[in-house]
Design a protein around this motif. Structure first.
Motif, PDB file in Angstrom:
ATOM      1  N   ALA A 157       0.930  -1.223   0.010  1.00 56.89           N
ATOM      2  CA  ALA A 157      -0.049   0.048  -0.027  1.00 56.89           C
ATOM      3  C   ALA A 157       0.942   1.413  -0.137  1.00 56.89           C
ATOM      4  O   ALA A 157       0.517   2.197  -0.656  1.00 56.89           O
ATOM      5  CB  ALA A 157      -0.987  -0.096   1.214  1.00 56.89           C
ATOM      6  N   ARG A 162       1.959   2.523  -3.345  1.00 50.70           N
ATOM      7  CA  ARG A 162       0.913   3.269  -4.115  1.00 50.70           C
ATOM      8  C   ARG A 162       0.864   4.688  -3.748  1.00 50.70           C
ATOM      9  O   ARG A 162       0.130   5.428  -4.391  1.00 50.70           O
ATOM     10  CB  ARG A 162      -0.455   2.523  -3.744  1.00 50.70           C
ATOM     11  CG  ARG A 162      -0.051   0.934  -4.282  1.00 50.70           C
ATOM     12  CD  ARG A 162      -1.555   0.459  -4.063  1.00 50.70           C
ATOM     13  NE  ARG A 162      -2.757   0.721  -4.922  1.00 50.70           N
ATOM     14  CZ  ARG A 162      -3.677   1.512  -4.562  1.00 50.70           C
ATOM     15  NH1 ARG A 162      -3.858   1.418  -3.045  1.00 50.70           N
ATOM     16  NH2 ARG A 162      -4.566   2.013  -4.978  1.00 50.70           N
ATOM     17  N   THR A 163       1.584   4.994  -2.566  1.00 49.83           N
ATOM     18  CA  THR A 163       1.523   6.492  -2.407  1.00 49.83           C
ATOM     19  C   THR A 163       2.786   7.237  -3.045  1.00 49.83           C
ATOM     20  O   THR A 163       2.934   8.345  -3.205  1.00 49.83           O
ATOM     21  CB  THR A 163       1.476   6.854  -0.889  1.00 49.83           C
ATOM     22  OG1 THR A 163       2.948   6.381  -0.401  1.00 49.83           O
ATOM     23  CG2 THR A 163       0.351   6.149  -0.187  1.00 49.83           C
ATOM     24  N   ARG A 219      -9.942  -4.201  -3.182  1.00 50.55           N
ATOM     25  CA  ARG A 219      -9.083  -3.517  -1.965  1.00 50.55           C
ATOM     26  C   ARG A 219      -8.995  -1.969  -1.861  1.00 50.55           C
ATOM     27  O   ARG A 219      -8.969  -1.554  -1.034  1.00 50.55           O
ATOM     28  CB  ARG A 219      -7.843  -4.294  -1.860  1.00 50.55           C
ATOM     29  CG  ARG A 219      -7.970  -5.676  -1.265  1.00 50.55           C
ATOM     30  CD  ARG A 219      -6.573  -6.248  -1.374  1.00 50.55           C
ATOM     31  NE  ARG A 219      -5.692  -5.954  -2.556  1.00 50.55           N
ATOM     32  CZ  ARG A 219      -4.400  -5.570  -2.311  1.00 50.55           C
ATOM     33  NH1 ARG A 219      -3.889  -5.403  -1.167  1.00 50.55           N
ATOM     34  NH2 ARG A 219      -3.690  -5.215  -3.676  1.00 50.55           N
ATOM     35  N   PHE A 220      -9.192  -1.478  -3.190  1.00 51.89           N
ATOM     36  CA  PHE A 220      -8.676  -0.093  -3.053  1.00 51.89           C
ATOM     37  C   PHE A 220      -9.838   1.002  -3.593  1.00 51.89           C
ATOM     38  O   PHE A 220      -9.621   1.951  -3.963  1.00 51.89           O
ATOM     39  CB  PHE A 220      -7.497   0.270  -3.823  1.00 51.89           C
ATOM     40  CG  PHE A 220      -6.550  -0.623  -3.401  1.00 51.89           C
ATOM     41  CD1 PHE A 220      -5.824  -0.569  -2.083  1.00 51.89           C
ATOM     42  CD2 PHE A 220      -5.785  -1.492  -4.474  1.00 51.89           C
ATOM     43  CE1 PHE A 220      -5.141  -1.506  -1.729  1.00 51.89           C
ATOM     44  CE2 PHE A 220      -4.701  -2.555  -4.020  1.00 51.89           C
ATOM     45  CZ  PHE A 220      -4.196  -2.463  -2.711  1.00 51.89           C
ATOM     46  N   ARG A 221     -11.011   0.512  -3.295  1.00 50.70           N
ATOM     47  CA  ARG A 221     -12.105   1.460  -3.943  1.00 50.70           C
ATOM     48  C   ARG A 221     -12.125   2.805  -3.298  1.00 50.70           C
ATOM     49  O   ARG A 221     -11.798   2.745  -2.285  1.00 50.70           O
ATOM     50  CB  ARG A 221     -13.564   0.603  -3.734  1.00 50.70           C
ATOM     51  CG  ARG A 221     -14.172   0.174  -4.737  1.00 50.70           C
ATOM     52  CD  ARG A 221     -15.429  -0.456  -4.635  1.00 50.70           C
ATOM     53  NE  ARG A 221     -15.107  -1.522  -3.629  1.00 50.70           N
ATOM     54  CZ  ARG A 221     -16.071  -2.404  -3.261  1.00 50.70           C
ATOM     55  NH1 ARG A 221     -17.097  -2.639  -3.710  1.00 50.70           N
ATOM     56  NH2 ARG A 221     -15.614  -3.216  -2.067  1.00 50.70           N
ATOM     57  N   ARG A 255     -17.575   8.886   2.188  1.00 53.40           N
ATOM     58  CA  ARG A 255     -16.791   7.498   1.861  1.00 53.40           C
ATOM     59  C   ARG A 255     -17.698   6.370   2.778  1.00 53.40           C
ATOM     60  O   ARG A 255     -17.481   6.498   3.881  1.00 53.40           O
ATOM     61  CB  ARG A 255     -15.510   7.545   2.200  1.00 53.40           C
ATOM     62  CG  ARG A 255     -14.898   6.131   2.347  1.00 53.40           C
ATOM     63  CD  ARG A 255     -14.651   5.879   0.774  1.00 53.40           C
ATOM     64  NE  ARG A 255     -14.589   4.296   0.819  1.00 53.40           N
ATOM     65  CZ  ARG A 255     -14.107   3.576  -0.288  1.00 53.40           C
ATOM     66  NH1 ARG A 255     -13.249   3.904  -1.142  1.00 53.40           N
ATOM     67  NH2 ARG A 255     -14.236   2.218  -0.051  1.00 53.40           N
ATOM     68  N   THR A 273      -4.108  10.731  -0.096  1.00 60.24           N
ATOM     69  CA  THR A 273      -2.923  10.329  -0.606  1.00 60.24           C
ATOM     70  C   THR A 273      -3.098   9.146  -2.023  1.00 60.24           C
ATOM     71  O   THR A 273      -2.001   8.570  -2.271  1.00 60.24           O
ATOM     72  CB  THR A 273      -2.059   9.439   0.488  1.00 60.24           C
ATOM     73  OG1 THR A 273      -2.752   8.458   0.959  1.00 60.24           O
ATOM     74  CG2 THR A 273      -1.682  10.432   1.438  1.00 60.24           C
ATOM     75  N   GLY A 274      -4.297   8.885  -2.346  1.00 54.31           N
ATOM     76  CA  GLY A 274      -4.556   8.450  -3.636  1.00 54.31           C
ATOM     77  C   GLY A 274      -4.635   6.863  -3.362  1.00 54.31           C
ATOM     78  O   GLY A 274      -5.086   6.205  -4.184  1.00 54.31           O
ATOM     79  N   LEU A 275      -4.833   6.338  -2.130  1.00 52.31           N
ATOM     80  CA  LEU A 275      -5.009   5.166  -1.710  1.00 52.31           C
ATOM     81  C   LEU A 275      -6.442   4.743  -2.092  1.00 52.31           C
ATOM     82  O   LEU A 275      -6.611   3.377  -2.594  1.00 52.31           O
ATOM     83  CB  LEU A 275      -4.356   4.659  -0.534  1.00 52.31           C
ATOM     84  CG  LEU A 275      -3.156   4.713  -0.175  1.00 52.31           C
ATOM     85  CD1 LEU A 275      -2.852   4.287   1.257  1.00 52.31           C
ATOM     86  CD2 LEU A 275      -2.412   3.405  -0.984  1.00 52.31           C
ATOM     87  N   ARG A 276      -7.472   5.431  -1.899  1.00 50.59           N
ATOM     88  CA  ARG A 276      -8.744   5.168  -1.940  1.00 50.59           C
ATOM     89  C   ARG A 276      -9.247   6.309  -2.703  1.00 50.59           C
ATOM     90  O   ARG A 276      -8.918   7.400  -2.683  1.00 50.59           O
ATOM     91  CB  ARG A 276      -9.328   4.886  -0.825  1.00 50.59           C
ATOM     92  CG  ARG A 276      -9.166   3.396  -0.058  1.00 50.59           C
ATOM     93  CD  ARG A 276      -9.820   3.268   1.139  1.00 50.59           C
ATOM     94  NE  ARG A 276      -9.283   2.330   1.884  1.00 50.59           N
ATOM     95  CZ  ARG A 276      -9.508   1.024   1.875  1.00 50.59           C
ATOM     96  NH1 ARG A 276     -10.275   0.738   0.839  1.00 50.59           N
ATOM     97  NH2 ARG A 276      -8.898   0.093   2.473  1.00 50.59           N
ATOM     98  N   THR A 277     -10.529   6.221  -3.258  1.00 49.72           N
ATOM     99  CA  THR A 277     -11.237   7.187  -3.960  1.00 49.72           C
ATOM    100  C   THR A 277     -12.593   7.415  -2.990  1.00 49.72           C
ATOM    101  O   THR A 277     -13.095   6.458  -2.569  1.00 49.72           O
ATOM    102  CB  THR A 277     -11.837   6.566  -5.415  1.00 49.72           C
ATOM    103  OG1 THR A 277     -12.633   5.412  -5.379  1.00 49.72           O
ATOM    104  CG2 THR A 277     -10.707   6.780  -6.204  1.00 49.72           C
ATOM    105  N   ARG A 296      -4.485  10.210  -7.414  1.00 45.73           N
ATOM    106  CA  ARG A 296      -4.417   8.766  -7.941  1.00 45.73           C
ATOM    107  C   ARG A 296      -3.447   9.146  -9.096  1.00 45.73           C
ATOM    108  O   ARG A 296      -3.101   7.720  -9.692  1.00 45.73           O
ATOM    109  CB  ARG A 296      -5.651   8.348  -8.283  1.00 45.73           C
ATOM    110  CG  ARG A 296      -6.629   8.189  -7.054  1.00 45.73           C
ATOM    111  CD  ARG A 296      -7.184   7.036  -6.956  1.00 45.73           C
ATOM    112  NE  ARG A 296      -7.993   6.684  -7.994  1.00 45.73           N
ATOM    113  CZ  ARG A 296      -8.461   5.102  -8.430  1.00 45.73           C
ATOM    114  NH1 ARG A 296      -8.047   4.328  -7.602  1.00 45.73           N
ATOM    115  NH2 ARG A 296      -9.289   4.997  -9.412  1.00 45.73           N
TER     116      ARG A 296
END
Lengths: 247, 306
Positions: free
Chosen positions: A84, A87-88, A245-247, B14, B53-57, B71
């Motif tokens: 994870a 991904r940042t 996992r990342f929605r 969210r 930080t773009g990990l989720r929307t 993202r």
């Protein structure tokens, strides 16, 4: 591109720091070589049979490296918070995925060394330099559908499930694809079934390159078909994983 | 790239299944700010950071990082984030991990300089799996700063550290801020937010309860602490909470002036009188205790977390 190489380098470092994983990948095919080929003079002492066996075992080494490295490796990575964190960083998923593939390819090549050494030192297998170059290229291409299969498994299953699934798929597929015993020894029904398998298709291509003979039409078609199907599965599994996992 | 805010959330909600983790949150972090995000576990702090930080929307609403979509990898060039301490690649060496993260940035800090700043000199060749919890924690914060980020997002940067190590880390963060860095951090330690953050945002149950300077947040809680030493103090009107620590007595009240008058007219013997505004902790407890501040809420302040 430089980030892809960076990721590949660190994947490689992480993998070789766990020696037992390396020994498993690199050692097993050579062990099989000793058990099935060297110990059997009817194969190991016969140039044609030994060459065939060495080619088949090389392919097994490549396939097993891809499936374990990607199947188990991706499943393991996915469970780590570090994944994870990556991904940042200012980098897209391509560098990581590409780095993984490159790393798997390194291990596939590494696993060929002991097989080739065993074949050269303890059997009467032989191949010209041209044939060796052709077979190396064929092996790299032949690994592709299995790299995709590994990715599809790694992105679909948790680590504890991925390892047995890889094992359950790998050994029967390898046997029925003629990687342990040449298909000429198969009963008719198994030979027919065998032709539909990706292992058999790429085996025929590799052996064709090794013995400098044309592989026919069926094998390239079946290999291409499996590559397409498994490639699609890998992409779908990757997307679904991100989605879940990342929605 | 010109943008007013380093990070921004506009009407962000969210959901996780049927649970609403964030509910119409608005937030903006301007360049050079030092923002503390405060809230109990499960308040939605980490979800908010993950969105920024773009990990989720977000389920609805909009998040921006340096004026763009977080993202998109390019928009994360000025961002530094702490990884989870349990997530460091165990077999990689300290200098390898720093180098790996640094190479994703255009102008990373030299590894030895960074390690020195975080008291990790001498550990370069150690595999991260062999570090102590405190060392790992310091490494994670160092990783957030290695790329000289314009915005550093730190989730619980000093949890599990002893007091001394915490102060070393605070010093490093203050230095980063003094050189123009922007900080967004969450913490369990109110002391940490009080020591570091100029601006405090209190979040609970997915909503922003208060957003302002420390002084503003404290003033939202209309209480004063009257502290004094006395052998025998009678009950006084207007006291919402009373605490004894030896002969030191702390009284929470909504009207300190009136309380002092009552105290003097009661004739009780006292000395060492001290009147202070509410601490951030009291403000926090009051704000997050189910909506509007009440006397009863102030009385439930848990001293054990200070």
């Amino acid at each position: 591109m430089s980030l892809l190489l960076l990721h590949a380098r660190y994947q490689f470092l992480e993998t070789i720091r766990v020696p037992i994983a390396v020994i498993g990948t690199v050692g097993f095919p050579a062990l099989f070589m000793l058990l099935f080929v060297v110990s059997n003079p009817a194969v190991g002492g016969e140039p044609a049979a030994a060459t065939l066996a060495a080619g088949q075992m090389s392919l097994f080494a490549v396939i097993s490296a891809y499936m374990f490295n990607l199947g188990a490796g991706v499943a393991e990575d996915r469970a780590k918070p570090w994944h994870a964190h990556l991904r940042t960083l200012p980098v897209g998923p391509a560098a990581q995925l590409g780095g993984r593939l490159l790393n798997a390819q390194c291990f596939a090549l590494l696993s060929l060394i002991p097989v080739a050494l065993t074949a050269m030192l303890f059997t009467r297998a032989h191949a010209s330099a041209g044939e060796l170059a052709a077979v190396l290229l064929a092996l790299l291409l032949a690994g592709l559908p299995f790299a995709f299969m590994g990715l599809a498994i790694g992105y679909s299953l948790p680590l504890k499930a991925a390892i047995p699934v890889v094992q359950l798929l790998l050994l029967p597929m390898a046997f029925a694809g003629g990687l342990f015993l040449p298909p000429v020894l198969f009963p008719d029904w198994l030979d027919v079934l065998s032709h539909a398998l990706p292992t058999r298709a790429v085996r025929d291509l590799v052996i064709g390159a090794l013995t400098n003979t044309a592989p026919g039409v069926v094998a390239p078609l079946v290999a291409a078909g499996w590559t397409l199907v498994l490639g699609t599965l890998a992409v779908v599994a990757h997307r679904r994983d991100e989605g879940r996992r990342f929605r | 790239m010109t943008h007013e805010h380093h990070a921004r959330a506009v009407g962000v909600s969210r959901n996780f299944g049927t649970v609403r983790a964030l509910d119409s949150v608005d937030l903006d972090v301007a360049p050079g700010e030092l923002v503390g995000l405060l809230g109990p576990n499960g308040a939605g702090k980490t979800t908010l950071l993950n969105l920024l930080t773009g990990l989720r929307t977000p389920t609805s609403g909009r998040v921006e990082l340096f004026g763009g979509d977080p993202r998109t990898p390019r928009n994360r060039l000025g961002l530094g984030v702490t990884p989870q301490e349990t997530g460091l690649p165990e077999t990689l060496r300290v200098h390898e991990i720093v180098d790996f993260v640094g190479r994703h940035h255009r102008n990373p800090l030299p590894t030895h300089e960074l390690l020195e700043q975080f008291g990790l000199t001498g550990l370069e060749r150690r595999q991260s799996g062999s570090l102590s919890g405190g060392q790992k924690r310091r490494l994670t914060v160092a990783l957030a700063l290695v790329g000289r980020p314009k915005l550093a997002v730190l989730d619980e940067p000093t949890t599990g550290l002893d007091v001394e190590a915490r102060h070393v880390l605070w010093e490093a963060l203050r230095q980063y801020h003094a050189l123009g860095g922007t900080l967004l951090l969450t913490s369990h330690y109110l002391e940490e937010i009080e020591a570091l953050a100029r601006r405090v945002i209190v979040v609970d149950r997915g909503r922003v309860l208060a957003d302002g300077s420390q002084e503003y947040i404290k003033s939202r809680v209309d209480t004063r602490t009257v502290s004094l030493r006395s052998a025998a103090l009678p009950d006084l009107p207007g006291v919402v909470h009373r605490e004894h620590d030896g002969d030191r007595i702390r009284l929470l009240t909504r009207d300190a002036d009136q309380l002092i008058r009552e105290l003097v007219t009661s004739g009780a013997d006292f000395r060492d009188l001290h009147v202070a505004g509410a601490t951030l902790e009291e403000a926090f407890m009051t704000l997050t205790n189910d909506g509007t501040p009440t006397n009863a809420d102030v009385a439930t302040v848990d001293r054990s977390t200070s």
